[in-house]
Structures are given as C-alpha cells and as structure tokens.
Design an enzyme around this catalytic site. Structure first.
Site, short mmCIF file in Angstrom:
data_model
loop_
_atom_site.label_atom_id
_atom_site.label_comp_id
_atom_site.label_asym_id
_atom_site.label_seq_id
_atom_site.Cartn_x
_atom_site.Cartn_y
_atom_site.Cartn_z
N LYS A 1 0.76 -1.16 0.11
CA LYS A 1 0.25 0.02 0.31
C LYS A 1 1.09 1.41 0.25
O LYS A 1 0.39 2.63 -0.44
CB LYS A 1 -1.19 0.36 0.91
CG LYS A 1 -2.22 -1.02 0.89
CD LYS A 1 -3.05 -1.18 2.37
CE LYS A 1 -4.35 -1.40 2.34
NZ LYS A 1 -5.37 -1.99 3.32
N ASP B 1 -10.19 1.94 2.01
CA ASP B 1 -10.78 1.74 3.18
C ASP B 1 -10.98 2.72 4.08
O ASP B 1 -11.80 2.17 4.65
CB ASP B 1 -9.26 1.30 3.38
CG ASP B 1 -8.49 -0.25 3.42
OD1 ASP B 1 -9.46 -0.97 2.52
OD2 ASP B 1 -6.79 -0.30 3.44
N GLY C 1 -5.07 -1.34 18.76
CA GLY C 1 -3.46 -1.06 17.98
C GLY C 1 -3.17 0.21 17.41
O GLY C 1 -3.71 0.98 17.64
N GLY D 1 -1.56 -0.35 13.84
CA GLY D 1 -0.18 -0.69 12.73
C GLY D 1 -0.92 0.64 11.49
O GLY D 1 -1.42 1.63 11.66
N GLY E 1 -14.88 -7.31 9.70
CA GLY E 1 -14.00 -6.82 8.76
C GLY E 1 -14.61 -7.22 7.11
O GLY E 1 -14.17 -6.74 6.40
#
Length: 275
Positions: free
Chosen positions: A68, A105, A128, A130, A238
């Site tokens: 990405k 996204d 998280g 990331g 998801g």
C-alpha cells in the site's frame, strides 16, 4: 462490443484474499462479461516490474499488504485521502495512460459504520497502532466529534499514533495495552489488531456495550466479537469493510454508477462459510 478489461489484487500473502470473489460477482451483476479479475502473489521487490508490464487492457489494481505504501512512487497521482495516510489500496489505469491511486479503506470504514446507523459518536477507542489503525483514525475524523484513545504496546507506537492524530486533525490520546479492557466502555471501539490479539479482552465486555468495529473477517467471529454480540452490542465486521471498500473500487475501475453491494456481500459470506 467493448474490449476485454483486466483487474487484479496484488499482495503477499494473497491466497486468502476474497477480492476476486467480490469483484467477479460485481462484474457478473453489472453484465461486464468481458471483464476478468485475478490474484497475484507480489512482494515489494516484484511490484515495479509488474506495474511496468501493465498494458491498455488493464483497468485497475487492488493492493493489500505489503504494497500500500510501496506503490506510491510508481503512480502519477494519488488522492488526498490516500496521501493523508500514505497508503494506496486502489489503482485506476486511466484512458490517458496515467496511474491514479486512491484509498477506499477509509470511506469504506465510514460507509460500513453508517450502514449500521453509526453517524456520530462523542468519543472512540482504537485497539492497535499499525497501518489499519491510521486508516481508522482518518475514518474517525468523519464519525467521532471528540477524543480517540489508542491502546498500544510501546511508547514508540504511542508517539506514532499521536503524530497521525496531529496530521489528520484527530484528538488522539494514548494508553498502555495493559489497560485495553478500559477501551471497551467507549461508544465505538475499533479493533485493528491481528487474529487472536483481542481474545483476552472477551471476558471484559461491559454489560451494555456500544459498537465494535473489528476489522478481521477470517476467522469470524473473533472471540471479542462473539462476546460483544452475546451482550447485545452492535458489531461491524471486517467483511463489511471489505465489501464497502470493494464497492468503491468497482465503481472507480469500471465507471459503473453503483456496484451491487448486496450481491457482493452475499458472495463474500458464502466464500467464507465454505472455508
């Protein structure tokens, strides 16, 4: 009759990707019988060579990890959304030969939440730190009116999340992962961690939970999502994210005004059930 067009998803590992199922279903529903959608195992080293070989039959690419960010220097232009998080998951090969990069996204996350009635919350928590967490922050710009607390495992990760917050215009506060159970009382909790990471939090789901957005889809449900649902909380998964971002990809690559969301979701659910 129009000329055959090609698209594909690239990444490593890639065998698990549901993108071919979703895009091929969309092509069938839209009557694009001469369109095909493939899947290629491509790492960062192989990406420039692959992109250099693309010809006029190619309409677009979907990109997953670890590509990405690696794709950006190979493009002619990227959207403001993609630039905001330095991540491109969609490449459109335009008729003039230009390669345009976007990030679906982020609007996909927003669409998945709004589909479940989550238009605005006063605060949120992110589990998280990331790449997915930075995209979550960018999505929360459009959904959360107050502070976002990120639960992370190191001060370095905490500093990264605060930097993303400053860049994106989000009031990001950070807390230690050891206190992650506290996150579950937020009206919106976004879990961006790898499979198994949040299992330890399942027992800490409050009696009256808000909304959980767990970005995983396989295995599903996660232990946290199952516990959340059992307590009556709303869960966005998801697959919801995957379908909504794929809808936007199909529309950009094909020019169709509206991709078949329901059919794509049904195909994704069926594919997951057969695994």
């Amino acid at each position: 009759m129009s000329a055959p067009r090609r698209a594909a998803v690239l990444g490593s590992p890639i065998a698990h990707s549901l993108s071919p199922v979703l895009h091929r279903t969309a092509y069938a529903e839209l009557g694009l019988d001469d369109w095909s959608y493939g899947r290629f195992e491509i790492d960062e080293a192989a990406l420039p060579g692959f992109v250099a070989e693309l010809d006029e039959t190619w309409a677009g690419l979907s990109l997953t990890m670890p590509l990405k960010r690696a794709i950006i220097p190979l493009l002619d232009e990227i959207s403001e959304t993609a630039a905001s998080v330095e991540a491109v998951n969609t490449v459109v090969l335009r008729e003039d030969g230009k390669r345009y990069g976007d990030n679906t996204d982020i609007p996909g996350m927003v669409a998945a939440l709004r589909e479940r009635g989550v238009e605005e919350v006063g605060s949120a928590a992110v589990l998280g730190a990331g790449a997915t967490a930075s995209s979550a922050l960018a999505a929360l710009v459009r959904v959360c009116s107050g502070p976002v607390t990120a639960y992370v495992r190191s001060e370095a990760r905490a500093a990264e999340m605060r930097q993303w917050g400053e860049r994106l215009g989000v009031d990001v506060r950070t807390a230690d992962w050891a206190d992650a159970a506290e996150a579950l009382s937020a009206p919106l909790v976004v879990a961006t961690t790898p499979a198994g990471t949040t299992d330890e939090l399942a027992a800490a789901v409050p009696d009256v939970p808000g909304t959980l957005f767990d970005v995983l889809y396989d295995p599903w449900p996660t232990a946290l999502a199952a516990a959340w649902s059992a307590r009556g909380g709303q869960v966005v998964g998801g697959l919801d994210l995957l379908v909504h971002q794929a809808v936007l990809q199909v529309e950009q690559m094909t020019g169709a005004p509206s991709a078949p969301l329901a059919a794509m979701r049904a195909a994704g659910e069926s594919a997951l059930a057969s695994r």
